[in-house]
Design an enzyme around this catalytic site. Structure first.
Site, PDB file in Angstrom:
ATOM      1  N   GLU A   1       0.822  -1.206   0.000  1.00  0.00           N
ATOM      2  CA  GLU A   1       0.000   0.000   0.000  1.00  0.00           C
ATOM      3  C   GLU A   1       0.862   1.265   0.000  1.00  0.00           C
ATOM      4  O   GLU A   1       0.432   2.321  -0.460  1.00  0.00           O
ATOM      5  CB  GLU A   1      -0.914   0.008   1.237  1.00  0.00           C
ATOM      6  CG  GLU A   1      -2.382   0.060   0.887  1.00  0.00           C
ATOM      7  CD  GLU A   1      -3.299  -0.064   2.094  1.00  0.00           C
ATOM      8  OE1 GLU A   1      -4.366  -0.636   1.913  1.00  0.00           O
ATOM      9  OE2 GLU A   1      -2.971   0.401   3.196  1.00  0.00           O
TER      10      GLU A   1
ATOM     11  N   HIS B   1       8.137 -26.424  -1.540  1.00  0.00           N
ATOM     12  CA  HIS B   1       7.498 -27.541  -2.244  1.00  0.00           C
ATOM     13  C   HIS B   1       6.372 -27.068  -3.155  1.00  0.00           C
ATOM     14  O   HIS B   1       5.604 -27.876  -3.667  1.00  0.00           O
ATOM     15  CB  HIS B   1       6.998 -28.572  -1.232  1.00  0.00           C
ATOM     16  CG  HIS B   1       8.123 -29.227  -0.502  1.00  0.00           C
ATOM     17  ND1 HIS B   1       8.582 -30.489  -0.799  1.00  0.00           N
ATOM     18  CD2 HIS B   1       8.927 -28.761   0.498  1.00  0.00           C
ATOM     19  CE1 HIS B   1       9.610 -30.784  -0.014  1.00  0.00           C
ATOM     20  NE2 HIS B   1       9.833 -29.743   0.785  1.00  0.00           N
TER      21      HIS B   1
ATOM     22  N   LYS C   1     -14.096  -0.214  -4.137  1.00  0.00           N
ATOM     23  CA  LYS C   1     -15.214   0.139  -3.245  1.00  0.00           C
ATOM     24  C   LYS C   1     -16.298   0.868  -4.022  1.00  0.00           C
ATOM     25  O   LYS C   1     -17.479   0.561  -3.873  1.00  0.00           O
ATOM     26  CB  LYS C   1     -14.725   1.052  -2.107  1.00  0.00           C
ATOM     27  CG  LYS C   1     -13.819   0.370  -1.117  1.00  0.00           C
ATOM     28  CD  LYS C   1     -13.497   1.325   0.020  1.00  0.00           C
ATOM     29  CE  LYS C   1     -12.292   0.843   0.796  1.00  0.00           C
ATOM     30  NZ  LYS C   1     -11.768   1.837   1.706  1.00  0.00           N
TER      31      LYS C   1
END
Ligand code: PA5
Length: 443
Positions: A284, A305, A419
């Site tokens: 951010e 792995h 948003k």
């Protein structure tokens, strides 16, 4: 010294003179931060926070933690992003990823309001059945959808169970000191409130009440946590080639050479949530204006792995920063097996931490040979003091690194886009025009 940076595994990737060449940029970033005259300069409260915090509130945090411990089997922590990751990461690291399942005299802690999954919410609600519950709702703005939605649910649960008067003794709100829906509601209902300081952004707020209350409820020593951060504040105060600034410099040198992904690696699953916290802090802060190092995180040997193949052999775009915890909280002695059918007796008669250490050493040699530069942050051991130091180390490195990159490390304009679309699609009043346009795009 509890935390040190090793740059040995940059050999062949970064030469000493490159550190000299970038030093003026480090100095410029340091001066901007110290003079508080750069972009985002109204969000620098975290810089002096370890020494300059509200001592009266700190005492109230400890008292509230004791009250919660005395009255609740379960603490529900409601928050998202910077209002949750730090607390969860600290509890998992200092206590255990299995914290809720351990025998203990502190409440179980569940984090909600950090997603919009109905399944997740229902599962936590069913866990609360028959238990005494307390809530710490954390939102700086007080209006973030995810935590606000979850708080509706848990406020009702508490009011149905204890009545409004009983609920108010069990709800603790961490929010803005004066404004916002949550602050207004808290004052009206009589909830105890704690403050997210105006000048501390969410992702830099773990050492405020945002992180400290849940961390204290889990039984961690928040005095020691602050002491570690104070040590770091002093240690990384000057532009003197300290490890924090060197880390920021190394990141930027590597970025300029095309290494656009950093993978934060640890060899202990207890560190996994710290990786999530780091991802938010750097992602951010740096990812803007078409720039930034993409922060990723992995826990080895687990992810060797899965991602190991890519790191060793895939696109050549990353560097690794390994947090090497030198002494684990616990060890395990590997005994000899008389039959040795798995052929593993060469590992016996020693501690498991030695095997983990050799996995680290073997991996760093393999990955550097595969073209992946490595930085190592050695941490003596995991305790509150060292965690406080590590948190501040990353925060300051992030700020210096962000200024070196030429971005404002303290805003997050990009997080608003999803948003707006979500609100429009859900029909929030005021978003009518966008709704039709977005729906047409989805068809
Ligand atoms: O770092 C940030 O600012 C964000 O991640 C916020 O912490 C997050 O969006 C939650 O915001 P709020 O505390 O206002 O609910």
């Amino acid at each position: 010294m509890s935390l040190t940076l090793r740059t040995k595994y940059l050999e062949g990737f970064v030469a000493d003179h490159e550190f000299d060449a970038i030093a003026p940029a480090v100095t410029a970033a340091h001066n901007t931060l110290a003079a508080k005259n750069g972009p985002g300069n109204d969000f620098l409260g975290w810089v002096e926070l370890p020494t300059d915090y509200d001592k009266e509130e700190f005492a109230r945090i400890k008292a509230a933690a004791e009250k919660i411990k005395d009255t609740a089997d379960v603490l529900i922590v409601i928050g998202i992003g910077g209002s949750y990751l730090g607390a969860r990461a600290a509890i998992e690291l200092l206590k255990s990823p299995f914290y809720n399942n351990l025998k203990k005299d502190t409440p179980d802690i569940y984090f909600v309001g950090n997603n919009i999954s109905a399944t997740y919410l229902n599962e936590v609600l069913s866990i609360c059945e028959g238990k005494d519950v307390a809530v710490n709702v954390i939102s700086k703005s007080g209006t973030t959808t995810e935590p606000a939605l979850a708080f509706r649910v848990f406020k009702k649960l508490l009011e149905d169970k204890y009545g409004k008067d009983g609920a108010k003794e069990r709800i603790f709100a961490t929010t803005d000191k004066a404004k916002g829906t949550l602050k207004e509601l808290s004052d009206e209902m009589g909830y105890e409130t704690f403050v997210v300081p105006d000048d501390v952004g969410g992702r830099f707020s773990v050492l405020t009440a945002v992180g400290l209350l849940p961390i204290a409820v889990a039984g961690c020593d928040i005095d020691a946590l602050m002491k570690g951060a104070q040590n770091a504040q002093k240690k990384y105060a000057n532009d003197d080639g300290n490890d924090c600034y060197k880390y920021a410099a190394a990141r930027n040198i590597l970025y300029r050479k095309g290494k656009s992904v950093e993978m934060l690696v640890s060899y202990d699953p207890a560190f996994t949530l710290m990786g999530e916290w780091y991802k938010q802090l750097f992602g951010e802060s740096e990812g803007k204006d078409g720039k930034g190092i993409f922060p990723s995180a992995a826990t080895f040997s687990t992810d060797l792995h899965s991602l190991g193949q890519f790191i060793q052999d895939g696109s050549n775009l990353m560097f690794e920063t390994v947090v090497n915890i030198k002494t684990p909280k616990q060890d395990f002695f590997i005994e000899e097996d008389a039959e040795n059918r798995d052929g593993l007796n060469f590992l016996s008669n020693q501690n498991m931490s030695v095997v983990n250490q050799k996995a680290f050493e073997g991996t760093i040699l393999a990955h550097t040979e595969g073209g992946v530069p490595n930085l190592v942050i050695d941490v003596d051991k995991i305790d509150e003091e060292n965690l406080g130091e590590l948190i501040y180390f990353f925060e300051k490195a992030c700020a210096i690194s962000g200024y070196m990159l030429g971005v404002n490390p303290f805003n997050q304009p990009g997080v608003e886009s999803y948003k707006k679309n979500m609100f429009a699609l859900l029909g929030k009043p005021g978003y009518e025009d966008q709704k039709a346009a977005l729906e047409a795009k989805l068809v």
